[in-house]
Design an enzyme around this catalytic site. Sequence first.
Site, PDB file in Angstrom:
ATOM      1  N   GLY A 236     -38.622  18.067 -64.232  1.00 39.87           N
ATOM      2  CA  GLY A 236     -39.297  17.297 -63.194  1.00 39.87           C
ATOM      3  C   GLY A 236     -38.415  16.203 -62.647  1.00 39.87           C
ATOM      4  N   LYS A 242     -41.559  12.621 -68.304  1.00 39.15           N
ATOM      5  CA  LYS A 242     -41.119  13.626 -69.275  1.00 39.15           C
ATOM      6  C   LYS A 242     -40.917  12.993 -70.654  1.00 39.15           C
ATOM      7  CE  LYS A 242     -37.563  14.686 -66.755  1.00 39.15           C
ATOM      8  NZ  LYS A 242     -37.874  13.828 -65.603  1.00 39.15           N
ATOM      9  N   THR A 243     -40.173  11.899 -70.698  1.00 38.91           N
ATOM     10  CA  THR A 243     -39.956  11.225 -71.975  1.00 38.91           C
ATOM     11  C   THR A 243     -41.246  10.623 -72.510  1.00 38.91           C
ATOM     12  OG1 THR A 243     -37.696  10.704 -71.239  1.00 38.91           O
ATOM     13  CG2 THR A 243     -38.530   9.503 -73.146  1.00 38.91           C
ATOM     14  N   HIS A 457     -37.419  -2.384 -29.538  1.00 41.16           N
ATOM     15  CA  HIS A 457     -37.083  -1.177 -30.293  1.00 41.16           C
ATOM     16  C   HIS A 457     -38.269  -0.749 -31.170  1.00 41.16           C
ATOM     17  CE1 HIS A 457     -34.043   1.464 -32.343  1.00 41.16           C
ATOM     18  NE2 HIS A 457     -34.981   1.434 -33.278  1.00 41.16           N
ATOM     19  N   GLU A 458     -38.803  -1.691 -31.939  1.00 43.09           N
ATOM     20  CA  GLU A 458     -39.923  -1.356 -32.821  1.00 43.09           C
ATOM     21  C   GLU A 458     -41.194  -1.084 -32.024  1.00 43.09           C
ATOM     22  OE1 GLU A 458     -39.361  -0.696 -35.822  1.00 43.09           O
ATOM     23  OE2 GLU A 458     -37.301  -1.440 -35.773  1.00 43.09           O
TER      24      GLU A 458
END
Length: 686
Positions: A236, A242-243, A457-458
């Site tokens: 994954g 996982k651990t 721009h935004e």
Amino acid sequence: MSSENNKSSKNDPGKNGSPQRFQPKVLLVYLVIVAAILTIWFANPGAGTNLKQLTISELIQAVKAGQIAEGDGLMEPDPSYGRDGYVINGEMSNPALSEVEGGLAPASDVPSKIRFTARGRLTEDDFLLVREVLTEKRATTGLQEVLISFLPFLLIIGLLYFLFVRQIKNAGKGAMSFGKSKAKMLTREKDSINFKDVAGCDEAKEEVSEVVDFLRDPKKFQRIGGRIPKGVLMVGPPGTGKTLLAKAVAGEADVPFFSISGSDFVEMFVGVGAARVRDMFEQGRKNAPCIVFIDEIDAVGRQRGAGLGGGNDEREQTLNSLLVEMDGFDGHEGVIIIAATNRPDVLDSALLRPGRFDRQVTIDLPDLNGRYEILKVHAKKIALSEDVNLQHVARNTPGFSGADLANLLNEGALIAARYNKKAVEMEDIDEARDKISFGRERRKLMDDEDRKITAYHEAGHALVQAVVDDGHLPVHKVTIIPRGQSLGSTMFMPKKDLLNHSKRRLLNQICCGMGGRAAEEIVMGDITSGASGDIRMVTKTARHMVCDWGMTELGPVAYGENKDHVFLGQEVARSQNYSEQTAQKIDNAIHDIVEKEYKRSLEILNEHRKALDVCAEALLEHETIDGKHVHEILEFGEIRSPIVKREPAEPEPEAEEDAEEPKKTTKKDGDKGGLAGEEAPAGAPA
């Protein structure tokens, strides 16, 4: 696991990860102290008291004067003075007491008795006189004489042993310990992790819980001929747990659990890795049934014969030893291997076959329900306000792993503490999400021209997305405050997890990405480098559409470049699997997509030019506006909802620490909000 087993495993130094080692330095200190005390005591029995040397005549006078009481001394022959020679030791009343009574010194400073020793010849009458008072016997025994004689030699030999011989032995053990496994045996403690502490991966928990159930009741599976998997490989992305799931297995299993990292097998000496693998399985067989967890197994499990040089290197020897131990002539019944990696593509195929790793458990990024369960687990340790809706937080964090969600709540707690709050509120979590996703706000000094360019721009990004969006990826917030590498950001809040990409939505994203460049061209009559990040994003999206997803006239054919890694030793001679004529068609198709959507964004902004100016002016005035304000500008031509700001925190007076603090609803650096989608365009980079 029972408490008796816990107690015995904790007391046994070989049953835990940090065995108790014998410390010779402490024992050496004790030996030196005891030897020094014994030497002083036996060599000088009168040490520590007042000792007075008397002549034989003075001794006789003291006896006649009654200064020596009966039994207060010992006498023994002294051959150095001949047959009539004696040495007399004992106690006598202090002659200085007579002076004390005269007022010459305080009585507390003068001892009542002092020790004396006398040597010389005694006449027969003197001997009888002294004999009536003292007894004739030896002051020391044979054992004492032996100790006094040999104690210095024993002390020297002990020092040599601990300083030299033991150091040589330890050095030899250190050299031989290179081949010893570094696997640590874990024991179940009070604060151990169980399956209830792991959320967001129910299918993976079911897979590994079968291993735990088999170890608890093997007859349940063996009754119908079932065989437990010899190995379980957990795969994954980073941060998916996982651990953590392996720690939960250690907490649930009633068998020994060994933990080791893949990098622990690697050493500078040849053959050490293979020896450690053999030693690890030998320890496992001695403690069978048991579980061995190997974290980041790709450190030793990479494909053999890889790289341009190839050869039988140290890593391949370690892998060969691991392959043989997992499934070779010498079985390892009862030793179950659980490994974790986020790079299964680089593992050797022989390692992944059934009989070694029989089962691969995929732990992917959590979905909406998984994120909600993970947030509930981590929220137990955080003081949350009543207005915090974890379901809403889970909906606004698509693409977050379990580690990201834990970090989200922790950052929210830190932000709430910075603003002197008693509990974490929803706005703190929103700000933490924006900080993790886009970076922290930076109050970079910009002049009016740069702020105006960034604002338009935004505003171009926000207006184009508000027009073309079908409700799947609405605008959440627009800001001209620098974050991370960008001078401004347009943030989006997806309504659901993005599992598929439709052609229409991808074209809308490209159109939105070019909205910033289009706004600069319309308003300023010029273009800047601020759209570099947008150009990279839209080009990457267009290339995926052409080469990977077959969304153009070139048809459903994969034209992706060769993605094999050089170190895998696979095909690296050619970088593309199509002709030059096809490459030209791909370039033209990518250019056509981007150019068409750029013209589309120009048309949208020219049509809503007044709304573009109003939105930019609002950004220049307030620095941050919400998505609802953008829609109000498009619909009404003005902002009608109040714009809420947050003021910076001020330290509370010490006298009012316990007073209830009113909720702060404003801030200077902009109210935080949603998260952009996976393919959402970024703001203008710095």
